[in-house]
Design an enzyme around this catalytic site. Structure first.
Site, PDB file in Angstrom:
ATOM      1  N   HIS A 172      -4.803  -3.217   6.597  1.00 15.93           N
ATOM      2  CA  HIS A 172      -4.561  -3.507   5.176  1.00 15.93           C
ATOM      3  C   HIS A 172      -5.892  -3.945   4.572  1.00 15.93           C
ATOM      4  O   HIS A 172      -6.183  -5.127   4.437  1.00 15.93           O
ATOM      5  CB  HIS A 172      -3.504  -4.594   4.997  1.00 15.93           C
ATOM      6  CG  HIS A 172      -3.462  -5.105   3.584  1.00 15.93           C
ATOM      7  ND1 HIS A 172      -3.015  -4.333   2.540  1.00 15.93           N
ATOM      8  CD2 HIS A 172      -3.850  -6.272   3.038  1.00 15.93           C
ATOM      9  CE1 HIS A 172      -3.139  -5.026   1.419  1.00 15.93           C
ATOM     10  NE2 HIS A 172      -3.640  -6.199   1.689  1.00 15.93           N
ATOM     11  N   ASP A 195       0.842  -1.205   0.000  1.00 24.72           N
ATOM     12  CA  ASP A 195       0.000   0.000   0.000  1.00 24.72           C
ATOM     13  C   ASP A 195       0.877   1.255   0.000  1.00 24.72           C
ATOM     14  O   ASP A 195       0.602   2.226  -0.711  1.00 24.72           O
ATOM     15  CB  ASP A 195      -0.913  -0.010   1.228  1.00 24.72           C
ATOM     16  CG  ASP A 195      -1.663  -1.331   1.351  1.00 24.72           C
ATOM     17  OD1 ASP A 195      -2.394  -1.671   0.418  1.00 24.72           O
ATOM     18  OD2 ASP A 195      -1.482  -2.022   2.372  1.00 24.72           O
TER      19      ASP A 195
END
Ligand code: NAX
Length: 325
Positions: free
Chosen positions: A187, A159
């Site tokens: 996440h 990410d």
């Protein structure tokens, strides 16, 4: 010569495993002066495929690769392990409720945590990649009471790297012009990629983009990039996920100058309940990831961090109800 470092990869016959193992064996995980011994953990049905990958590893004649062992037994896989990459997980199948998903993964990460507790080397470092990564890491950590909690981490580096790339493209700069980027929270689609602390060539990133882009394009693009990759490739992120796992462990071992992002056990910083495994801006020093302290959190960021942390709290409550933590 240096003794080989024992690196265990679970889900080794999967797509990320295939993108990861060759890079580990070539020296990119720990450095080009560190020999590695690989242990591959798979479920019985996938052991043969893992053996095929091991044949290809042999065929590379990697100078740093001291050996490859394959097993379907977690106790064997984690005996003496120094670096554990927990990639294998139970994916969400159609119609599966979140509770069922958490329970199925508890059946994987509880015994793996126990096996790490029983056999890992004193310096073990654990990275959980398999989803739901933060909560899977929490389950494993809770079943390894003899291992310092901070050795259990969850991957949000993909990410983080996605956020760097999206911002660099938007501003027409190099990713190396960007510093102090961070991902907060889970996440998942609730994650918060933070441009208020990020800098581009020493100036606030948030001040160099308009707020509508930040809120309506940047944040959802980073948070939903995994789904966009599946839509385009017909398969989920594999090479980029493996790359992020390499970055996460390399930095953990070698240290960082700039911030990066990792899911780490909260010490209560920034109102994140102690013990949750949440992503924070971190730096690595002396083999430890440390949460960057003392940041001012504006109202916009506060609401997003809180929403993602709320989701993590709900996941923890759900696995607590199942007796998994
Ligand atoms: P694959 O389905 O290709 O491979 C998973 C492998 O794990 C399979 O070979 C399977 O046999 C094995 N496995 C299942 N249960 C196991 C167990 N108990 N012990 C050992 N091995 C076991 O998935 P892949 O694309 O490699 O993705 C792996 C995981 O990474 C998934 O959970 C996925 O959601 C997650 N991801 C996490 C990311 C992150 O940023 N944290 C990004 C990429 C990826 O989506």
């Amino acid at each position: 010569a240096q003794a080989p470092v024992n690196v265990t990869v679970t889900g080794a016959a999967g797509a990320i495993g295939y993108a990861l193992l060759f890079r580990i064996a070539s020296g990119q995980l720990l450095g080009t002066d560190t020999p590695v011994r690989l242990r591959l953990l798979e479920i019985p049905q996938a052991v043969k495929a893992a053996e095929g990958t091991a044949m290809e590893l042999d065929d590379c004649a990697f100078p740093l690769l001291a050996g490859v062992d394959i097993t379907d037994n977690p106790k064997q896989a984690f005996d003496g392990v120094n670096v554990a990459l927990l990639v294998g997980a139970r994916p969400r199948s159609k119609g599966m409720e979140r509770g069922d998903l958490l329970e199925a993964n508890g059946g994987i990460f509880k015994p793996q945590g126990e096996a790490i507790n029983a056999g890992a080397a004193d310096d073990v470092k654990v990275l959980v990649v398999g989803n739901p990564a933060n909560t899977n890491a929490l389950i494993a950590q809770q079943h390894a009471p003899d291992v310092p909690a901070e050795r259990f981490t969850a991957m949000t580096r993909l990410d983080h790297n996605r956020a760097l790339s999206q911002l660099a493209t938007k501003l027409g700069v190099s990713v190396t012009d960007i510093s102090t980027m961070s991902i907060w929270g889970n996440h998942s689609a609730t994650q918060y990629p933070d441009l208020f602390h990020a800098q581009v060539n020493g100036r606030s990133a948030a001040e160099q983009v308009d707020h509508a882009w930040l809120e309506e394009t940047f944040i959802p693009t980073v948070a939903k990039r995994g789904a966009a990759i599946i839509e385009a490739r017909g398969a989920s992120s594999a090479a980029s996920a493996a790359n992020a796992a390499i970055d996460h462990v390399y930095d953990w071992v070698h240290g960082t100058e700039d911030w990066t992002s990792a899911g780490v056990v909260s010490d209560g910083s920034y109102g994140v309940p102690e013990g949750l495994i949440s992503s924070f801006p971190v730096v690595a020093r002396d083999g430890k990831y440390e949460i960057v302290q003392g940041l001012d959190i504006d109202e916009f960021s506060r609401a997003r961090i809180d929403a993602s942390v709320r989701e993590l709290t709900e996941e923890r409550d759900a696995v607590a109800k199942l007796g998994l933590v």
